[in-house]
Every structure is written in structure tokens, then in C-alpha cells.
Design a protein around this motif. Structure first.
Motif, PDB file in Angstrom:
ATOM      1  N   ILE A  80       0.839  -1.203   0.000  1.00  0.00           N
ATOM      2  CA  ILE A  80       0.000   0.000   0.000  1.00  0.00           C
ATOM      3  C   ILE A  80       0.874   1.253   0.000  1.00  0.00           C
ATOM      4  O   ILE A  80       0.630   2.208  -0.757  1.00  0.00           O
ATOM      5  CB  ILE A  80      -0.951  -0.007   1.223  1.00  0.00           C
ATOM      6  N   ILE A  81       1.908   1.244   0.841  1.00  0.00           N
ATOM      7  CA  ILE A  81       2.829   2.385   0.870  1.00  0.00           C
ATOM      8  C   ILE A  81       3.499   2.561  -0.495  1.00  0.00           C
ATOM      9  O   ILE A  81       3.712   3.681  -0.982  1.00  0.00           O
ATOM     10  CB  ILE A  81       3.892   2.186   1.971  1.00  0.00           C
ATOM     11  N   GLY A  82       3.787   1.405  -1.144  1.00  0.00           N
ATOM     12  CA  GLY A  82       4.445   1.447  -2.442  1.00  0.00           C
ATOM     13  C   GLY A  82       3.589   2.020  -3.553  1.00  0.00           C
ATOM     14  O   GLY A  82       4.098   2.363  -4.628  1.00  0.00           O
ATOM     15  N   PHE A 136       6.434   9.087  -3.590  1.00  0.00           N
ATOM     16  CA  PHE A 136       6.615  10.357  -2.890  1.00  0.00           C
ATOM     17  C   PHE A 136       7.493  11.335  -3.683  1.00  0.00           C
ATOM     18  O   PHE A 136       7.353  12.549  -3.564  1.00  0.00           O
ATOM     19  CB  PHE A 136       7.220  10.103  -1.497  1.00  0.00           C
ATOM     20  N   ASP A 137       8.416  10.776  -4.477  1.00  0.00           N
ATOM     21  CA  ASP A 137       9.297  11.666  -5.231  1.00  0.00           C
ATOM     22  C   ASP A 137       8.589  12.323  -6.411  1.00  0.00           C
ATOM     23  O   ASP A 137       9.113  13.239  -7.043  1.00  0.00           O
ATOM     24  CB  ASP A 137      10.525  10.903  -5.731  1.00  0.00           C
ATOM     25  N   GLU A 138       7.377  11.842  -6.738  1.00  0.00           N
ATOM     26  CA  GLU A 138       6.648  12.414  -7.878  1.00  0.00           C
ATOM     27  C   GLU A 138       5.491  13.305  -7.434  1.00  0.00           C
ATOM     28  O   GLU A 138       4.674  13.728  -8.249  1.00  0.00           O
ATOM     29  CB  GLU A 138       6.113  11.279  -8.768  1.00  0.00           C
ATOM     30  N   LEU A 139       5.379  13.543  -6.124  1.00  0.00           N
ATOM     31  CA  LEU A 139       4.313  14.415  -5.659  1.00  0.00           C
ATOM     32  C   LEU A 139       4.544  15.836  -6.154  1.00  0.00           C
ATOM     33  O   LEU A 139       5.698  16.299  -6.230  1.00  0.00           O
ATOM     34  CB  LEU A 139       4.276  14.423  -4.119  1.00  0.00           C
TER      35      LEU A 139
END
Length: 592
Positions: free
Chosen positions: A576-578, A582-585
Motif C-alpha cells: 500500500i505504501i508502495g 513520494f518523489d513524484e508528488l
């Protein structure tokens, strides 16, 4: 009921008791017993409940008659409790066993009143939790705190002559509330009491798995769940007669097909009371008991005492927020529960609240204002005389479990390590004094309970089976006993062990069959040891050794299954975390 009516009802047993005394003693003893009965009758006749917290309510106006069934009897032959005389028709000594909230203490109040109404015997009620702070044994407690304190008699010889008459019915309520430190000794003293004054009648109440079911010469009964028609009757009795619409809505909600899978909760009077209390805010039946308790606290915090006037918020003197009240209740419950304190005087409340303030610097409050709020504005503590108690002990257990479940990982693991030592103990009395607490904790933190308690416990049992199998002593029987107790508590998730469970119950049944009927035999320690060595161990070896051999592969498989379950839960969380990169937010842009 007035004093003259009490005198009329108790005339026959009183005349028998005081027949051999001088006229002066007759008059004194008779007057004092009547005064005591008058006070106790009215104390039991009027009661506060979680639904009726503002003022005591007459018991007969809200009490739903309960039924009993014989302990371990496969057929549910329900035994009515509407007549104390009929209840004792077959047996003189009874234990009444019931889960948290099953109505045991309320039943005792009803039977106390009924005992006088039926002119059966002179009832004496002892709440065993008061022995926790008493410097002496049970018989001395009865002499000092019932007879002398209440003014029934002053001379020990007179007291003993009264007790030898056989005209008393003793209610020993709340065996499970005895501190572990005094439980074994008090159990022996109960034996002594019954042995010495064996013409009287006795009822002991307890939660399950406290060992009380093995008390010699007592016949065990279990409180039956409420049936459908009794649930409807219970609801009707709790709701004011003017609130017909509310009553009908509650009954309708209970009967909804989508709620049927949870209706087992509502067969418990306490949980049913909680559902009634919270209905207007939460009309659905919760899937878990802990959700009931959460809803009850929310309801008590925000709503007025009356269930028919649910729109009034009382001002809180202490100025604390709901979250701060909850935090204090969690800590207080954790401390008091594990100190085995169930009744709180002002001194104990002050001392404990001061501890909380010294350790939890984020909360500040005035002790007396907090006590007033907990008692009056919220109703989470009831005042009884000079002392305070939770409306039901299970609320204390809920907040204590909630505290543990919300600790950080390091502190929670430290607590679980201590719990595991308790589970592994050969003597499981401490564990089962806290069985409902563990059950609630299992709901609140199922993964933690599995990872830190159940799996390590099962591994320990496997090792102990291997270590004890080559011997013919009682070692493996003790292992079986500890395992049985834990499996019983978590039976809903441990159905693989049902054969083991049945075998252990068979052992208890066989032991009970061979148990001498004469209580004088088993109250003698030498005879008790002989019975244990020649009967209990022999039966245990006969049944449990082959059963434990069969248990080993099941236990190994269960450990593997649970470990795989925990791995899959962790993996699913990773997946789910995957899902989030985060780097594409998108970058956070301040507004102009």
C-alpha cells in the motif's frame, strides 16, 4: 418495606435462632438483626445502573429475571431464579458463574430481597472485594464487619451460636474481585466457613476460570444468555413508559437482519444496556465490545443522565477537554486495575491523581473538581457511601486495555513481556482475574497480542510438552491446565484446539464425579492432597498425555499459520505504501 413487615417475615427464623438465649439477649439480637435486614433490604431494593445513574431506581422496575444452567451441561435446561427457595431445593451450596456484565451482582440483589419476601432465611451479603483491605480472614470479617459493626451481636460466642443455627443464607459476591495475594487463603477460609457452619446456605458469584468451579461440595451454575423475548422485555423495562417511540425504534434496530450477526453481544445485559444508552447517537450494533465502550464514554461525556433527554451537555468544573478526560481515565484505570483496586476512597483517588499529574506533565487539574466531573457531569464514577466505583468493572478494564494499546512500540512491548510471563505461569490465577481485560486488549491490538503474546506462548507450550512427556509426574498436566485456560479465553480464534478443549473438560467432569460429597473430607489439607495425588493426577495422566501428543502438530501448524499471517499483513502494508511515489508528488506552492 417497613420494619414491621420485615419483622413479620423474619419471625420464624428469628425465633429459631434466639430460642436458647436469655430474654435480654433475645431482645437485643432480635432488634439488631431486624434493623440490619431493614437497611440491607432497602439498599438492595434501590440501585443505580449505567442507564439509571442520577438517582437509585427500584430494582423490580428494571430488573429482567435471569436463568441459570448447570455448569458444563450440554443441554441448555434453563433454571429460573425467581424463587430463592426453589433455587436451593436440590443443593445447599451454589456457585453462580457469569461473564462480565451477565448480571450476577444484580441477581444477588434480587435474591437477597426475595429471600426476605419468601420468608426463607436471613440473608447476609458480603462483597468479597472488601476483604482486599481487611486485616483478617473471612470468618473474622463476618464477625467484625457484619455482626459487630452492624450491631447484630458483640460476643463471639453469641455470633457463633447464631451462625450454627443454619437459618442464614450467605451471598459471597465477586470471588473474581479478590486480590491474587489473598485468593488462595480466602478460598480455604470459605471452605472453613462452610464446613464449620454447614447448616446455612451459601451462594458464591464469580467470573469464569477463577478456580471457584473446583470448590468442594459447591454445585456450579452458569448465567444463561438473554433470549430474544427477554431482550425485548429488558428494553421495555429500561425505557420510561412515555418513550414508546424510542423503545420501538431500539427493538426494531435489534431485529434488523443485518444486525443478526452481532446480536450475541445483546444477550449480555451490560452490553444491551450500553446499546440502549448510546442508541440515539449510534443506532447500529457494534461488531466489537470495545466499540460499545467507546460509544458509552462518548455518550456519557456529551449527554444528560436521562435517556429520554439526550440534548444537554453538563458544564465540566475541571475545564478539561474530552481527550484529557480520556487520557486521565486510561492512566488511572491502568494503575488501579493492576493494583487490583476496584473501590476508590478519596485518599486513593487523590494519591493516584497526584501520581498522574507528576508523571504526565501535559495535563493539569484540580483533584476535587475532576472527581466531581467524573461522578456528576459524566457519570463514569458512581459514589457509593464514601467510596467511588465504576458503573461496571469492565469499564475500568476497557480504559486499562486502551492505555496499553495506545502506548508507543517500545513501552507496549515492555508491557507485553510482563503479560507473557503471566501467561506462562503454572498458576494462571492472575491471568484469569484479568481475562476480560485481555479479551478487550485482543480487540484493540490484535496484531500485537498475536505477535507478542499468543505466538510466544504457543512456542513455550511446545517446549514444555517436550520437556515433560517422558515423566509420569504432574508436570504435563500443569502444562495442559495453563494451555486450556488461554485457549478458553481466545476460543473464538483458536477453534483448531476444540478437541483438546473437550478433553480437558472431560478431565474436570471425571474429577468432579470422584470428588467426595462430604465437605469435611476435602477441607482437611491431608485428605485434599491425597485426593489430588490419587484421583486428579491419575485422571489427568489418563486423558491428557495422549491428548497433548496429538496437540503438538496442531500447535506447530498454528504457530506457522500465525507467523505467515503477520508476514502477509506487513507485506500488504508495504504494498500500500508502495502505491504512492513520494518523489513524484507535486511541489507545495505557497499562495500569492
Amino acid at each position: 418495606m417497613d420494619l414491621k413487615t420485615i419483622e413479620k417475615y423474619l419471625k420464624s427464623p428469628l425465633d429459631t435462632i434466639i430460642g436458647g438465649f436469655t430474654s435480654e439477649i433475645k431482645q437485643v439480637v432480635s432488634n439488631r438483626i431486624l434493623e440490619y435486614q431493614f437497611e440491607e433490604y432497602n439498599r438492595n431494593l434501590y440501585s443505580k445502573t449505567i442507564l439509571h445513574r442520577a438517582n437509585p431506581k427500584k430494582l423490580n422496575d428494571f430488573y429482567q429475571p435471569l436463568f441459570l444452567k448447570k455448569y458444563q451441561e450440554k443441554v441448555d435446561n434453563r433454571i429460573p431464579t425467581d424463587s430463592v427457595e426453589k433455587l436451593f431445593k436440590e443443593n445447599q451450596y451454589l456457585t453462580i458463574i457469569g461473564n462480565a456484565g451477565s448480571g450476577k451482582s444484580t441477581l444477588i440483589k434480587f435474591l437477597f430481597i426475595n429471600c426476605i419476601d419468601e420468608q426463607y432465611k436471613i440473608p447476609i451479603k458480603i462483597e468479597l472485594r472488601y476483604l482486599n483491605d481487611f486485616k483478617g480472614d473471612l470468618i473474622n470479617y463476618i464477625r467484625e464487619n457484619i455482626f459487630k459493626f452492624q450491631g447484630l451481636a458483640t460476643d463471639i460466642n453469641i455470633i457463633d451460636r447464631l451462625l450454627e443455627s443454619g437459618k442464614f443464607l450467605f451471598f459471597l459476591d465477586g470471588y473474581d474481585e479478590l486480590n491474587i495475594s489473598i485468593k488462595e487463603e480466602t478460598t480455604k477460609r470459605i471452605d472453613d466457613l462452610v464446613s464449620r457452619f454447614n447448616k446455612n446456605n451459601y451462594i458464591i458469584t464469580s467470573r469464569p476460570h477463577t478456580g471457584i468451579e473446583l470448590l468442594p461440595s459447591f454445585h456450579n451454575y452458569i448465567v444463561s444468555d438473554l433470549r430474544d423475548y427477554e431482550i425485548e422485555s429488558f428494553v421495555t423495562k429500561q425505557i420510561p413508559g412515555t418513550e414508546i417511540e424510542l423503545k420501538n425504534k431500539i427493538i426494531e434496530a435489534i431485529k434488523k437482519p443485518e444486525n443478526s450477526q452481532y446480536d450475541t453481544y445483546l444477550r449480555n445485559p451490560l452490553l444491551l444496556s450500553m446499546f440502549i444508552l448510546t442508541f440515539q447517537s449510534y443506532a447500529n450494533i457494534p461488531q466489537k465490545k470495545t466499540v460499545f465502550y467507546r460509544q458509552v464514554f462518548d455518550t456519557l461525556f456529551y449527554l444528560h443522565d436521562s435517556i429520554s433527554k439526550l440534548a444537554y451537555v453538563r458544564e465540566k468544573e475541571s475545564g478539561l477537554s474530552k481527550e484529557e478526560f480520556e487520557e486521565i481515565l486510561k492512566i488511572f484505570s491502568f494503575i488501579s486495575f493492576f493494583e487490583e483496586k476496584f473501590i476508590f476512597d478519596i485518599e486513593y483517588l487523590d494519591k493516584t491523581f497526584n501520581k498522574i499529574k507528576s508523571k504526565k506533565l501535559t495535563v493539569a487539574f484540580d483533584n476535587q473538581k475532576l472527581i466531581n466531573d467524573l461522578n456528576i457531569a459524566i457519570g463514569i464514577l458512581n459514589k457509593e457511601g464514601l467510596d467511588y466505583v465504576f458503573p461496571h468493572r469492565s469499564l475500568q478494564e476497557y480504559f486499562a486495555a486502551l492505555y496499553v494499546s495506545t502506548l508507543n512500540t517500545k513501552n507496549r512491548e515492555m508491557v507485553y513481556d510482563k503479560f507473557l510471563d503471566t501467561l506462562k505461569a503454572v498458576s494462571s490465577g492472575i491471568f484469569f482475574n484479568r481475562a476480560n481485560f485481555y479479551s478487550l486488549l485482543n480487540e484493540l491490538d490484535n496484531i500485537g497480542v498475536l505477535a507478542k503474546l499468543i505466538i510466544p506462548f504457543y512456542k513455550d507450550i511446545l517446549t514444555r510438552i517436550d520437556n515433560s512427556m517422558d515423566s509420569n509426574d504432574i508436570g504435563f498436566v500443569q502444562v495442559a491446565s495453563v494451555f486450556y485456560n488461554v485457549v478458553t479465553l481466545f476460543m473464538d480464534i483458536e477453534t483448531e484446539f476444540v478437541d483438546f478443549h473437550k478433553t480437558w473438560r472431560r478431565v474436570l467432569e471425571e474429577v468432579e464425579k470422584k470428588q467426595p460429597k462430604d465437605i469435611q473430607i476435602l477441607t482437611n489439607q491431608e485428605n485434599l492432597k491425597k485426593f489430588h495425588d490419587e484421583v486428579v493426577v491419575k485422571i489427568g495422566i489418563e486423558y491428557m498425555k495422549p491428548c497433548l501428543l496429538k496437540l503438538k502438530p496442531l500447535l506447530s501448524q498454528k504457530i506457522n499459520d500465525l507467523e505467515q499471517l503477520l508476514v502477509s499483513i506487513d507485506k500488504s502494508d508495504e504494498d500500500i505504501i508502495g502505491l504512492i511515489r513520494f518523489d513524484e508528488l507535486p511541489p507545495f506552492i505557497l499562495p500569492e
